[in-house]
Design a protein around this motif. Structure first.
Motif, PDB file in Angstrom:
ATOM      1  N   GLN A   2      -5.334   6.147  11.810  1.00 19.17           N
ATOM      2  CA  GLN A   2      -5.847   4.764  12.089  1.00 19.17           C
ATOM      3  C   GLN A   2      -6.967   4.468  10.844  1.00 19.17           C
ATOM      4  OE1 GLN A   2      -4.470   2.810  13.840  1.00 19.17           O
ATOM      5  NE2 GLN A   2      -5.204   2.976  15.964  1.00 19.17           N
ATOM      6  N   LYS A   3      -7.652   5.254  10.274  1.00 19.94           N
ATOM      7  CA  LYS A   3      -8.712   5.068   9.368  1.00 19.94           C
ATOM      8  C   LYS A   3      -7.905   4.421   8.076  1.00 19.94           C
ATOM      9  CE  LYS A   3     -12.629   6.717   6.989  1.00 19.94           C
ATOM     10  NZ  LYS A   3     -12.177   6.484   5.711  1.00 19.94           N
ATOM     11  N   GLU A   4      -6.680   5.080   7.822  1.00 18.29           N
ATOM     12  CA  GLU A   4      -6.167   4.896   6.421  1.00 18.29           C
ATOM     13  C   GLU A   4      -5.410   3.463   6.553  1.00 18.29           C
ATOM     14  OE1 GLU A   4      -3.355   8.347   6.211  1.00 18.29           O
ATOM     15  OE2 GLU A   4      -4.707   9.157   5.001  1.00 18.29           O
ATOM     16  N   LEU A   5      -4.966   3.347   7.984  1.00 16.63           N
ATOM     17  CA  LEU A   5      -4.367   2.053   8.180  1.00 16.63           C
ATOM     18  C   LEU A   5      -5.103   0.926   8.006  1.00 16.63           C
ATOM     19  CD1 LEU A   5      -1.385   0.946   8.925  1.00 16.63           C
ATOM     20  CD2 LEU A   5      -2.255   0.989  11.196  1.00 16.63           C
ATOM     21  N   ARG A   6      -6.337   1.127   8.564  1.00 15.65           N
ATOM     22  CA  ARG A   6      -7.387  -0.015   8.443  1.00 15.65           C
ATOM     23  C   ARG A   6      -7.890  -0.040   7.159  1.00 15.65           C
ATOM     24  NH1 ARG A   6     -10.008   2.137  12.629  1.00 15.65           N
ATOM     25  NH2 ARG A   6     -11.357   3.509  11.423  1.00 15.65           N
ATOM     26  N   ASN A   7      -7.926   0.942   6.235  1.00 10.93           N
ATOM     27  CA  ASN A   7      -8.404   0.769   4.779  1.00 10.93           C
ATOM     28  C   ASN A   7      -7.166  -0.020   3.997  1.00 10.93           C
ATOM     29  OD1 ASN A   7     -10.793   2.106   5.221  1.00 10.93           O
ATOM     30  ND2 ASN A   7     -10.220   4.176   4.138  1.00 10.93           N
ATOM     31  N   ARG A   9      -5.309  -2.101   5.165  1.00 15.15           N
ATOM     32  CA  ARG A   9      -5.424  -3.562   5.577  1.00 15.15           C
ATOM     33  C   ARG A   9      -6.661  -4.267   4.876  1.00 15.15           C
ATOM     34  NH1 ARG A   9      -4.533  -2.422  11.249  1.00 15.15           N
ATOM     35  NH2 ARG A   9      -2.458  -2.714  11.465  1.00 15.15           N
ATOM     36  N   GLU A  10      -7.657  -3.562   4.795  1.00  8.67           N
ATOM     37  CA  GLU A  10      -8.916  -4.219   4.323  1.00  8.67           C
ATOM     38  C   GLU A  10      -8.565  -4.296   2.719  1.00  8.67           C
ATOM     39  OE1 GLU A  10     -13.923  -3.521   3.905  1.00  8.67           O
ATOM     40  OE2 GLU A  10     -12.610  -2.324   5.457  1.00  8.67           O
ATOM     41  N   LYS A  13      -6.856  -7.450   1.414  1.00  6.02           N
ATOM     42  CA  LYS A  13      -7.697  -8.527   1.536  1.00  6.02           C
ATOM     43  C   LYS A  13      -8.541  -8.727   0.184  1.00  6.02           C
ATOM     44  CE  LYS A  13     -12.004  -9.052   3.066  1.00  6.02           C
ATOM     45  NZ  LYS A  13     -12.464  -9.749   2.049  1.00  6.02           N
ATOM     46  N   LEU A  40     -10.899   1.798  -1.335  1.00  4.35           N
ATOM     47  CA  LEU A  40     -10.165   1.781   0.069  1.00  4.35           C
ATOM     48  C   LEU A  40      -8.661   2.644   0.187  1.00  4.35           C
ATOM     49  CD1 LEU A  40     -11.046  -1.601   1.316  1.00  4.35           C
ATOM     50  CD2 LEU A  40     -12.208   0.529   2.381  1.00  4.35           C
ATOM     51  N   ASP A  41      -8.057   2.474  -1.042  1.00  2.72           N
ATOM     52  CA  ASP A  41      -6.731   2.926  -1.492  1.00  2.72           C
ATOM     53  C   ASP A  41      -6.745   3.416  -2.705  1.00  2.72           C
ATOM     54  OD1 ASP A  41      -4.252   3.413  -1.007  1.00  2.72           O
ATOM     55  OD2 ASP A  41      -3.775   1.296  -0.809  1.00  2.72           O
TER      56      ASP A  41
END
Length: 139
Positions: A2-7, A9-10, A13, A40-41
């Motif tokens: 979930q954290k990787e997915l959130r990162n 997405r952010e 942006k 983030l990525d």
């Protein structure tokens, strides 16, 4: 996770902000946005490529080359990464390495069923910076 997915997405942006800044000619702001996205990525070769090209537009050629090299190391099949790297290498007159980058760009694009040479011929920035070597590739 979930954290990787959130990162991811952010990060998207920040990439969008960076692209918008880039298109307005705010290259330093674009680089800052790409840096935030990379926090983030960090293993994303496309974000590194965008950062490298924004650095190139700022005429920060050494940092541009470093970012673009990292991009193609992370994704050795990324034709556009090699194309952008060649431009930066030509800007510092490192034509030997630029020659290799152009060859790699053409080869990787061809492997994906595309011919980059027409794009290269039409790219005024590339043909101007890489004039000493481009004719050999663009016939």
């Amino acid at each position: 996770s979930q954290k990787e997915l959130r990162n991811a997405r952010e990060a998207t942006k920040y990439v969008t902000d960076g692209i918008n800044d880039y298109h307005q000619g705010h290259y330093a702001a674009a680089v800052n946005s790409y840096d935030e996205a990379l926090k983030l990525d960090p293993r994303n070769p496309y974000i590194l490529n965008l950062k490298g090209y924004a650095l190139f537009k700022e005429r920060d050629y050494q940092d541009a080359i470093a970012a673009l090299n990292s991009s193609v190391e992370m994704n050795p099949d990324y034709a556009w990464g090699y194309f952008d790297l060649a431009r930066a290498q030509c800007a510092v007159q490192d034509f030997e390495r630029a020659r290799n980058s152009v060859s790699m760009a053409i080869e990787k694009a061809k492997a994906n069923g595309r011919d980059l040479r027409a794009t290269m011929r039409a790219d005024g920035e590339f043909t101007r910076l890489c004039a000493p070597i481009s004719n050999a590739y663009l016939k």
